[in-house]
Design an enzyme around this catalytic site. Structure first.
Site, PDB file in Angstrom:
ATOM      1  N   ILE A 293       3.221   4.363   0.010  1.00  0.00           N
ATOM      2  CA  ILE A 293       3.802   4.996  -1.186  1.00  0.00           C
ATOM      3  C   ILE A 293       3.894   6.509  -1.022  1.00  0.00           C
ATOM      4  CG2 ILE A 293       1.701   5.338  -2.583  1.00  0.00           C
ATOM      5  CD1 ILE A 293       5.150   4.083  -3.755  1.00  0.00           C
TER       6      ILE A 293
ATOM      7  N   LYS B 273      -1.509   4.922  -9.426  1.00  0.00           N
ATOM      8  CA  LYS B 273      -2.001   3.780 -10.186  1.00  0.00           C
ATOM      9  C   LYS B 273      -2.626   2.795  -9.207  1.00  0.00           C
ATOM     10  CE  LYS B 273      -0.086   0.462  -9.287  1.00  0.00           C
ATOM     11  NZ  LYS B 273       0.361  -0.404  -8.139  1.00  0.00           N
TER      12      LYS B 273
ATOM     13  N   ASP C  29      -1.949  -5.618  -8.583  1.00  0.00           N
ATOM     14  CA  ASP C  29      -1.518  -4.307  -8.071  1.00  0.00           C
ATOM     15  C   ASP C  29      -0.073  -4.028  -8.502  1.00  0.00           C
ATOM     16  OD1 ASP C  29      -1.930  -1.887  -6.207  1.00  0.00           O
ATOM     17  OD2 ASP C  29      -0.114  -2.826  -5.428  1.00  0.00           O
TER      18      ASP C  29
END
Ligand code: NAP
Length: 310
Positions: A14, A90, A168
């Site tokens: 990410i 997150k 997730d």
């Protein structure tokens, strides 16, 4: 205005796909370093750990934590103790208590803390919230189904305690639902399918309700091949609203009403800069609370072992 000197900690999927281009395109920031044990970026200093980064770059203003959630609390505490503003990918922690502690430490350190929920910045989410505020919501169905082998190859941390498995991605759906539905909702029942060689679910079926009894059903699946599904449907007094493709398209009764340009991470970084420049924090744990409730209250069933190679 002086740019914010920022470093990325955890330079995996990410960070490379989204954080790096968002920071590079935003004049609020100067990317000054990376900390990751194995991955590196040419042209700026790279450190094998957060500790080495903090020891060597005192001029750093802010840190974005893009590591797996199991180390979020430890790293956030270190960064805040060194006087840095912190963005949390997150989920903001592996447990709710960890996030409360990070929040307290940020207040004490007088630094900005941003618990980011990227899906809330998807382009049609605001329009969906407006639609739902203006119509009576009768029923909600959430379908979040993706192929873990395609999107998360080799991410063994997903299957360890704190990795959350299918939650997730599922927590992204919950981050949208908690932002767009007009009333708080509560878990009534959950069924968690856990591969016999893993600690976390590969599929989950969750039944929520709000205080008016509106049913909200969420189905998460990590083994979806073919078309991938990240949709939220709501039957309302004005018709069936569908927020599709992770929050990027809004349809009413099958007619596409809005499709916006994808800019979740640019939106997150604008928000983080605003928080830093105004001395504030933004920490909402509601999506994580629903995950914790699911683990507290869910029925578990063991399913076939999972292997990354099919
Ligand atoms: P990832 O590809 O496994 O990347 C995590 C990176 O952190 C890896 O490069 C890892 O290095 C590194 N790392 C591990 N321990 C570290 C340490 N102590 N200090 C510094 N770096 C360390 O995982 P990801 O998919 O990017 O996910 C990271 C976070 O972003 C998760 O919380 C996830 O929920 C969130 N997220 C992911 C996506 C997505 O689509 N992938 C989307 C949005 C949000 P090693 O591999 O060498 O251990």
């Amino acid at each position: 205005m002086q740019p914010i000197n920022i470093a990325l900690v955890g330079f995996g999927k990410i960070a490379q796909d989204q954080h790096l281009p968002a920071i590079q395109a935003d004049p609020n920031y100067r990317l000054v370093a990376i900390a990751d044990p194995h991955s590196a970026l040419s042209g700026i200093p790279n450190f094998p750990s957060l500790e080495a980064l903090l020891d060597n770059l005192p001029e750093l203003d802010a840190i974005a934590l893009c590591t797996p959630p199991q180390m979020r609390h430890y790293q956030a505490c270190q960064a805040l103790a060194a006087g840095k503003h912190v963005m949390l990918e997150k989920p903001p922690g592996a447990t709710l208590s960890e996030v409360e502690d990070i929040k307290t430490r940020a207040i004490r350190a007088q630094r900005s803390l941003f618990a980011s929920w990227h899906s809330r910045y998807a382009p049609a989410v605001g329009r969906a919230a407006s639609w739902l505020a203006e119509h009576r919501v009768e029923r909600v169905e959430i379908e979040w189904k993706e192929d873990v082998r395609y999107w998360h190859p080799g991410q063994t941390w997903l299957w360890e305690p704190g990795g959350m498995g299918v939650f997730d991605p599922g927590i992204n759906a919950l981050s949208i639902a908690t932002a767009i539905l007009p009333r708080p909702f509560f878990l009534r029942e959950a069924s968690l399918s856990i591969p016999e060689n893993c600690q976390t679910p590969i599929a989950a079926s969750l039944s929520f309700g709000d205080a008016s009894g509106t049913p909200i059903q969420a189905d998460f699946d990590f083994l979806q091949t073919g078309p991938q599904t990240w949709d939220i449907h709501a039957d309302t007094s004005g018709g069936r609203m569908t927020l599709a493709q992770g929050g990027s398209q809004l349809s009413i009764d099958g007619d596409l009403k809005y499709e916006g340009e994808e800019r979740e991470y640019p939106g997150l970084y604008e928000r983080f800069a605003e928080l830093i420049r105004t001395g504030r924090s933004d920490v909402d744990v509601t999506p994580l609370r629903h995950v914790a409730d699911s683990f507290l209250n869910g029925r578990r069933r063991l399913v076939a072992p999972f292997s990354d190679h099919g």
